[in-house]
Design a protein around this motif. Structure first.
Motif, PDB file in Angstrom:
ATOM      1  N   GLY A  38       0.757  -1.302   0.148  1.00  0.00           N
ATOM      2  CA  GLY A  38      -0.219  -0.014  -0.140  1.00  0.00           C
ATOM      3  C   GLY A  38       0.881   1.129  -0.078  1.00  0.00           C
ATOM      4  N   SER A  39       0.252   2.274  -0.287  1.00  0.00           N
ATOM      5  CA  SER A  39       0.885   3.836  -0.483  1.00  0.00           C
ATOM      6  C   SER A  39       0.298   4.484   0.537  1.00  0.00           C
ATOM      7  CB  SER A  39       0.591   4.145  -1.972  1.00  0.00           C
ATOM      8  OG  SER A  39      -0.882   4.463  -2.090  1.00  0.00           O
ATOM      9  N   GLU A  40      -0.178   4.350   1.528  1.00  0.00           N
ATOM     10  CA  GLU A  40      -0.661   5.176   2.559  1.00  0.00           C
ATOM     11  C   GLU A  40      -0.685   4.490   3.894  1.00  0.00           C
ATOM     12  OE1 GLU A  40      -4.505   6.742   1.903  1.00  0.00           O
ATOM     13  OE2 GLU A  40      -4.529   5.833  -0.384  1.00  0.00           O
ATOM     14  N   GLY A  41      -0.446   5.571   4.832  1.00  0.00           N
ATOM     15  CA  GLY A  41      -0.774   5.013   6.213  1.00  0.00           C
ATOM     16  C   GLY A  41       0.282   4.298   6.846  1.00  0.00           C
ATOM     17  N   ALA A  42       0.118   3.299   7.617  1.00  0.00           N
ATOM     18  CA  ALA A  42       0.852   2.495   8.531  1.00  0.00           C
ATOM     19  C   ALA A  42       1.848   1.540   7.627  1.00  0.00           C
ATOM     20  CB  ALA A  42       0.381   1.597   9.504  1.00  0.00           C
ATOM     21  N   ASN A  43       0.920   0.891   6.629  1.00  0.00           N
ATOM     22  CA  ASN A  43       1.623  -0.175   5.571  1.00  0.00           C
ATOM     23  C   ASN A  43       2.836   0.676   4.697  1.00  0.00           C
ATOM     24  OD1 ASN A  43      -0.007  -2.485   6.464  1.00  0.00           O
ATOM     25  ND2 ASN A  43      -1.510  -1.564   5.225  1.00  0.00           N
ATOM     26  N   HIS A  44       2.380   1.855   4.419  1.00  0.00           N
ATOM     27  CA  HIS A  44       3.721   2.644   3.770  1.00  0.00           C
ATOM     28  C   HIS A  44       4.867   2.867   4.621  1.00  0.00           C
ATOM     29  CE1 HIS A  44       5.399   5.315   1.143  1.00  0.00           C
ATOM     30  NE2 HIS A  44       5.375   6.441   2.062  1.00  0.00           N
ATOM     31  N   MET A  45       4.326   3.403   5.789  1.00  0.00           N
ATOM     32  CA  MET A  45       5.485   3.516   6.652  1.00  0.00           C
ATOM     33  C   MET A  45       6.381   2.241   7.061  1.00  0.00           C
ATOM     34  SD  MET A  45       4.033   6.474   9.182  1.00  0.00           S
ATOM     35  CE  MET A  45       2.435   5.893   9.396  1.00  0.00           C
ATOM     36  N   VAL A  46       5.888   1.342   7.276  1.00  0.00           N
ATOM     37  CA  VAL A  46       6.457  -0.038   7.517  1.00  0.00           C
ATOM     38  C   VAL A  46       7.504  -0.199   6.523  1.00  0.00           C
ATOM     39  CG1 VAL A  46       6.159  -2.447   7.939  1.00  0.00           C
ATOM     40  CG2 VAL A  46       4.630  -0.871   9.102  1.00  0.00           C
ATOM     41  N   ARG A  47       6.929  -0.078   5.345  1.00  0.00           N
ATOM     42  CA  ARG A  47       8.046  -0.466   4.219  1.00  0.00           C
ATOM     43  C   ARG A  47       9.174   0.517   4.248  1.00  0.00           C
ATOM     44  NH1 ARG A  47       9.076   1.222  -0.835  1.00  0.00           N
ATOM     45  NH2 ARG A  47       9.684  -0.627  -2.268  1.00  0.00           N
ATOM     46  N   LYS A  48       8.703   1.937   4.058  1.00  0.00           N
ATOM     47  CA  LYS A  48       9.443   2.981   3.993  1.00  0.00           C
ATOM     48  C   LYS A  48      10.782   2.973   5.218  1.00  0.00           C
ATOM     49  CE  LYS A  48       9.802   7.951   4.987  1.00  0.00           C
ATOM     50  NZ  LYS A  48      11.185   8.338   4.136  1.00  0.00           N
ATOM     51  N   TYR A  49      10.551   2.502   6.297  1.00  0.00           N
ATOM     52  CA  TYR A  49      11.350   2.835   7.608  1.00  0.00           C
ATOM     53  C   TYR A  49      11.962   1.248   7.591  1.00  0.00           C
ATOM     54  CZ  TYR A  49       9.477   7.197   8.750  1.00  0.00           C
ATOM     55  OH  TYR A  49       9.005   8.457   8.188  1.00  0.00           O
ATOM     56  N   ALA A  50      11.671   0.195   7.203  1.00  0.00           N
ATOM     57  CA  ALA A  50      12.078  -1.172   7.270  1.00  0.00           C
ATOM     58  C   ALA A  50      13.589  -1.072   6.182  1.00  0.00           C
ATOM     59  CB  ALA A  50      11.315  -2.184   6.774  1.00  0.00           C
ATOM     60  N   LEU A  51      13.022  -0.615   4.998  1.00  0.00           N
ATOM     61  CA  LEU A  51      14.237  -0.587   3.832  1.00  0.00           C
ATOM     62  C   LEU A  51      15.132   0.815   4.283  1.00  0.00           C
ATOM     63  CD1 LEU A  51      11.893  -0.780   0.715  1.00  0.00           C
ATOM     64  CD2 LEU A  51      13.135  -2.472   2.045  1.00  0.00           C
ATOM     65  N   GLU A  52      14.829   1.723   5.163  1.00  0.00           N
ATOM     66  CA  GLU A  52      15.688   2.801   5.467  1.00  0.00           C
ATOM     67  C   GLU A  52      16.600   2.283   6.592  1.00  0.00           C
ATOM     68  OE1 GLU A  52      14.057   6.600   6.543  1.00  0.00           O
ATOM     69  OE2 GLU A  52      13.246   6.924   4.818  1.00  0.00           O
ATOM     70  N   PHE A  53      16.105   1.395   7.376  1.00  0.00           N
ATOM     71  CA  PHE A  53      16.849   0.822   8.455  1.00  0.00           C
ATOM     72  C   PHE A  53      17.744  -0.642   7.978  1.00  0.00           C
ATOM     73  CE2 PHE A  53      13.850   2.168  11.767  1.00  0.00           C
ATOM     74  CZ  PHE A  53      14.316   3.616  11.670  1.00  0.00           C
ATOM     75  N   GLY A  54      17.711  -0.827   6.716  1.00  0.00           N
ATOM     76  CA  GLY A  54      18.472  -1.870   6.246  1.00  0.00           C
ATOM     77  C   GLY A  54      17.899  -3.115   6.357  1.00  0.00           C
ATOM     78  N   MET A  55      16.387  -3.405   6.679  1.00  0.00           N
ATOM     79  CA  MET A  55      16.094  -4.709   7.017  1.00  0.00           C
ATOM     80  C   MET A  55      15.401  -5.313   5.807  1.00  0.00           C
ATOM     81  SD  MET A  55      14.099  -3.185  10.419  1.00  0.00           S
ATOM     82  CE  MET A  55      13.728  -4.772  11.361  1.00  0.00           C
ATOM     83  N   SER A  56      15.348  -6.572   5.727  1.00  0.00           N
ATOM     84  CA  SER A  56      14.559  -7.304   4.646  1.00  0.00           C
ATOM     85  C   SER A  56      13.115  -6.915   4.782  1.00  0.00           C
ATOM     86  CB  SER A  56      14.708  -8.660   4.935  1.00  0.00           C
ATOM     87  OG  SER A  56      16.124  -9.074   4.684  1.00  0.00           O
ATOM     88  N   TYR A  57      12.404  -6.747   3.765  1.00  0.00           N
ATOM     89  CA  TYR A  57      11.001  -6.414   3.691  1.00  0.00           C
ATOM     90  C   TYR A  57      10.370  -7.317   2.322  1.00  0.00           C
ATOM     91  CZ  TYR A  57       6.666  -3.939   2.845  1.00  0.00           C
ATOM     92  OH  TYR A  57       5.372  -3.592   2.691  1.00  0.00           O
ATOM     93  N   LYS A  58       9.078  -7.873   2.693  1.00  0.00           N
ATOM     94  CA  LYS A  58       8.181  -8.662   1.848  1.00  0.00           C
ATOM     95  C   LYS A  58       6.821  -8.306   1.977  1.00  0.00           C
ATOM     96  CE  LYS A  58       9.861 -12.925   3.233  1.00  0.00           C
ATOM     97  NZ  LYS A  58       9.710 -14.222   3.266  1.00  0.00           N
ATOM     98  N   VAL A  59       6.301  -8.169   0.864  1.00  0.00           N
ATOM     99  CA  VAL A  59       4.695  -7.607   1.145  1.00  0.00           C
ATOM    100  C   VAL A  59       4.008  -9.202   1.302  1.00  0.00           C
ATOM    101  CG1 VAL A  59       2.848  -7.183  -0.362  1.00  0.00           C
ATOM    102  CG2 VAL A  59       5.133  -5.828  -0.691  1.00  0.00           C
TER     103      VAL A  59
END
Length: 65
Positions: A38-59
């Motif tokens: 998603g591109s809004e709200g919590a789901n967007h922020m989770v992706r954004k900050y996980a990647l910024e912190f260098g964590m693996s991310y999956k949808v």
């Protein structure tokens, strides 16, 4: 370790998302964050900050294959 973080698209507490992800990164060596996409709200922020912190991310994909 896989951790799913799914949230509402109206929820906007960036600091809380950052705190939770930072705690996970500090506590566990290898964390994969699973988000709702998603591109809004919590789901967007989770992706954004996980990647910024260098964590693996999956949808999360609930479609049977």
């Amino acid at each position: 370790m896989d951790v799913a973080i799914i949230g509402n698209k109206q929820w906007q507490n960036r600091r809380k998302v950052q705190e939770v992800l930072q705690q996970l990164k500090t506590k566990y060596d290898n964390v994969t964050v699973i988000g709702g996409g998603g591109s809004e709200g919590a789901n967007h922020m989770v992706r954004k900050y996980a990647l910024e912190f260098g964590m693996s991310y999956k949808v999360y994909d609930n479609h049977d294959k």
